[in-house]
Enzyme design. Structure first.
Site: not given
Ligand code: GRF
Length: 192
Positions: A106, A143
């Site tokens: 997250h 979360d």
């Molecule tokens: C990340 O910032 C993660 O923390 C959130 O969604 C985003 C996913 O990024 N839950 P990616 O698709 O892996 O680039």
């Protein structure tokens, strides 16, 4: 290194965390998505990773979709589920099917800015000077599961959501693999 743990990644977005795991040699045996045309799904196909498509419109309810996704992940013998930018809440049935074996990344220092996909925008709107990212175990409460690792990231005065998110993601790409290692060390049964 935990390359031998069979990972199932859930994603809906660009897939930079998936790319990072693949490039580091993790054994991603399945990638499930509710958005079959997302960047993460394209990336998985490019790497020959099995992609499970679970668009909500194909299912009558969230529970039905999650049951199908659970069965598909089980059929791929997934040992650890990694929620990397999956934009749907998981049903209690799905969570209990992988007890202590679902990680979520997250983009904030939980418990701040939890519960939605706009954590980076909220951090900027609140004017916090430090934010970051959290890897935690998924429980029924969104979360709010036990935290495994966090990394702090400074917010710069000129930051946009994009520049701040990019800085946070550099840390995500460091702590998500670390958390997988940590969990695998704590639960040797992950290595079957
Ligand atoms: C990340 O910032 C993660 O923390 C959130 O969604 C985003 C996913 O990024 N839950 P990616 O698709 O892996 O680039």
């Amino acid at each position: 290194m935990t390359a031998e743990v069979r990972l199932g990644v859930l994603a809906s977005g660009r897939g930079s965390n998936l790319r990072n795991l693949v490039e580091r040699g993790y054994e991603v045996v399945a990638m499930a998505t509710n958005r079959p045309s997302c960047g993460a799904a394209r990336l998985a196909r490019e790497h020959g990773i099995a992609v499970g498509e679970f668009s909500q419109r194909r299912f009558g309810s969230l529970a039905e979709r999650d049951t199908a996704m659970r069965d598909w992940l089980r059929s791929r013998r997934v040992e650890l589920v990694v929620n990397a930018g999956y934009d749907r809440i998981l049903s209690p049935e799905f969570v209990s099917a992988f007890p202590g074996r679902i990680l979520n990344i997250h983009p904030s220092l939980l418990p701040a800015f939890g519960g939605a996909m706009d954590a980076v925008q909220k951090a900027l709107a609140h004017g916090v000077k430090i934010t970051g990212c959290t890897v935690h175990l998924v429980t029924d409460e969104v979360d709010a599961g036990p935290i495994l690792l966090q990394a702090a990231v400074p917010v710069e005065p000129q930051d946009s959501p994009e520049t701040l998110h990019a800085r946070i993601q550099r840390e995500e790409h460091r702590i998500l693999p670390e958390a997988i290692e940590l969990l695998a060390q704590k639960s040797p049964s992950l290595r079957q």
